[in-house]
Every structure is written in C-alpha cells, then in structure tokens.
Write a protein that holds these residues in place. Structure first.
Motif, PDB file in Angstrom:
ATOM      1  N   GLY A  76      44.661  45.097  41.827  1.00 54.21           N
ATOM      2  CA  GLY A  76      45.260  46.245  42.495  1.00 54.21           C
ATOM      3  C   GLY A  76      45.335  47.503  41.642  1.00 54.21           C
ATOM      4  O   GLY A  76      45.829  48.528  42.096  1.00 54.21           O
ATOM      5  N   ASP A  77      44.831  47.450  40.398  1.00 58.44           N
ATOM      6  CA  ASP A  77      44.878  48.605  39.499  1.00 58.44           C
ATOM      7  C   ASP A  77      43.746  49.563  39.841  1.00 58.44           C
ATOM      8  O   ASP A  77      42.609  49.390  39.404  1.00 58.44           O
ATOM      9  N   VAL A  78      44.065  50.598  40.622  1.00 57.68           N
ATOM     10  CA  VAL A  78      43.049  51.527  41.109  1.00 57.68           C
ATOM     11  C   VAL A  78      42.365  52.287  39.969  1.00 57.68           C
ATOM     12  O   VAL A  78      41.227  52.728  40.110  1.00 57.68           O
ATOM     13  N   SER A  79      43.014  52.418  38.828  1.00 53.80           N
ATOM     14  CA  SER A  79      42.413  53.153  37.711  1.00 53.80           C
ATOM     15  C   SER A  79      41.183  52.442  37.146  1.00 53.80           C
ATOM     16  O   SER A  79      40.389  53.042  36.431  1.00 53.80           O
ATOM     17  N   ARG A  80      41.005  51.171  37.485  1.00 50.33           N
ATOM     18  CA  ARG A  80      39.856  50.415  36.974  1.00 50.33           C
ATOM     19  C   ARG A  80      38.627  50.498  37.879  1.00 50.33           C
ATOM     20  O   ARG A  80      37.554  50.048  37.494  1.00 50.33           O
ATOM     21  N   LEU A  81      38.765  51.083  39.054  1.00 45.10           N
ATOM     22  CA  LEU A  81      37.644  51.204  39.988  1.00 45.10           C
ATOM     23  C   LEU A  81      36.818  52.433  39.601  1.00 45.10           C
ATOM     24  O   LEU A  81      37.205  53.565  39.855  1.00 45.10           O
ATOM     25  N   LEU A  82      35.668  52.191  38.953  1.00 44.46           N
ATOM     26  CA  LEU A  82      34.908  53.279  38.347  1.00 44.46           C
ATOM     27  C   LEU A  82      33.564  53.543  39.009  1.00 44.46           C
ATOM     28  O   LEU A  82      32.832  54.415  38.576  1.00 44.46           O
ATOM     29  N   ASP A  83      33.209  52.825  40.007  1.00 46.90           N
ATOM     30  CA  ASP A  83      31.852  52.975  40.551  1.00 46.90           C
ATOM     31  C   ASP A  83      31.848  53.337  42.031  1.00 46.90           C
ATOM     32  O   ASP A  83      31.005  52.899  42.782  1.00 46.90           O
ATOM     33  N   VAL A  84      32.780  54.180  42.419  1.00 45.61           N
ATOM     34  CA  VAL A  84      32.851  54.592  43.826  1.00 45.61           C
ATOM     35  C   VAL A  84      31.614  55.432  44.178  1.00 45.61           C
ATOM     36  O   VAL A  84      31.050  55.313  45.247  1.00 45.61           O
ATOM     37  N   CYS A  85      31.182  56.261  43.251  1.00 44.32           N
ATOM     38  CA  CYS A  85      29.990  57.084  43.422  1.00 44.32           C
ATOM     39  C   CYS A  85      28.957  56.579  42.412  1.00 44.32           C
ATOM     40  O   CYS A  85      29.264  56.452  41.225  1.00 44.32           O
ATOM     41  N   ARG A  86      27.744  56.281  42.906  1.00 42.78           N
ATOM     42  CA  ARG A  86      26.772  55.684  41.983  1.00 42.78           C
ATOM     43  C   ARG A  86      25.351  56.080  42.355  1.00 42.78           C
ATOM     44  O   ARG A  86      25.081  56.480  43.476  1.00 42.78           O
TER      45      ARG A  86
END
Length: 185
Positions: A76-86
C-alpha cells in the motif's frame, strides 16, 4: 517522449511499430495476429509522419494494475510505485545499450533514481520468467516538466535487446501475467 527520442537517435535505438493488418488496398483494418514484431530505427524515421503514427508509444499503467501492484508488492506504499509512465528503447547490440546508459547518466536534466540491471549474468532470471532488460527509473527536471508540474514524477525507461523485445507480444505478456499472478506480484 522527447528525451527518449533523443537518446534513441544518439544510440541507434529502435521503437516497436504497432502491429496492424491491412486490406487489399493497404488500409489498416485492425490489429494483426501472431506476427513477429517490427522495430524501426529512430534515426531513420523521425521525420516520417506515416511511420511515426504507427510507433507503439508507452502507455500509462492502468489504475487496476497500479492498485494491484500497490497491494501485492508494496504493502500500500504509493511512494514505491515508480513505473506509472514508461517507455522502451530497443537495441540490436549491447554496446548501443551501454551508450544509451552513458547518455542518460550524462544528461543534466535527468536524475537516475534506480537501475534494475536484468542483463547482469548474476541476475536471477527466474524472477522475471527469463526476461531480461535494463529498467531505469528516472526523474526529468527541465523547464517543460517544471512548467507542467511533473518534475518530481518518476518514470521508467526500459532498454531492451532486440532478442528479448521480439519475444514481447500479447501472448507472451499473458503468460507473464499468469506467472506474476502465481507469484503474487
């Protein structure tokens, strides 16, 4: 997209064309089925409007997949989601991939946040079902990104050798999704 295009142009990079089927007159009628992917060298096509319309540019990660990844992989840690745009750049040689890494590292408007080197012989390819690439999470801080308010956004760039890129297709992706789901990722 401009940065990715520039790096591809400087490093003999390629982009995949959308796979389409045509009627007898050459008109596109929809997606083709089970055809080997086609890649175009950016330096050869950057001014060809018809080819540019067929390039398969990266899409924003779907909300469903983003939520799934947040819950399964990141607690649930949204700060770890790094590949929304690729986006991906495809290369025919490892030296060209290396050259691109150097160009990215030397770009004063780019902050490299993380590199996943799945090309490293020590990398356990079981984790990715045999797939290999170099995944770079980066932040672009330019006048344009500051104006748009996205200079803090982290996106992903995949540098892929053509031998792996040719294996990336809809059926291969479905198999990967089943593999990923079985692993709970």
């Amino acid at each position: 997209r401009k940065k990715v295009q520039a790096w591809a142009g400087q490093c003999d990079g390629r982009f995949q064309l959308q796979d389409t089927k045509t009627d007898g007159s050459g008109q596109q009628t929809g997606p083709a089925v089970h055809r080997k992917p086609e890649f175009v060298r950016w330096a050869d096509v950057w001014e060809d409007g018809q080819v540019l319309e067929r390039i398969k540019w990266g899409k924003v990660k779907s909300v469903d997949r983003a939520m799934e990844k947040l819950l399964r992989s990141y607690g649930g840690d949204v700060s770890r989601l790094l590949d929304v745009c690729r986006q991906s750049i495809v290369f025919e040689s490892i030296p060209d991939m290396h050259k691109c890494l150097v160009e990215i590292g030397n770009d004063t408007e780019v902050e490299v946040v993380r590199v996943k080197n799945r090309m490293d012989p020590a990398y356990d390819s079981f984790v990715s079902a045999g797939y290999r690439d170099i995944g770079i999470n980066l932040r672009i801080n330019s006048p344009e990104t500051r104006f748009l308010g996205i200079d803090a956004h982290i996106c992903e760039l995949q540098l892929i050798h053509i031998s792996f890129a040719e294996l990336k297709n809809d059926e291969g992706h479905r198999r990967y999704v089943r593999f990923r789901n079985a692993r709970g990722e």
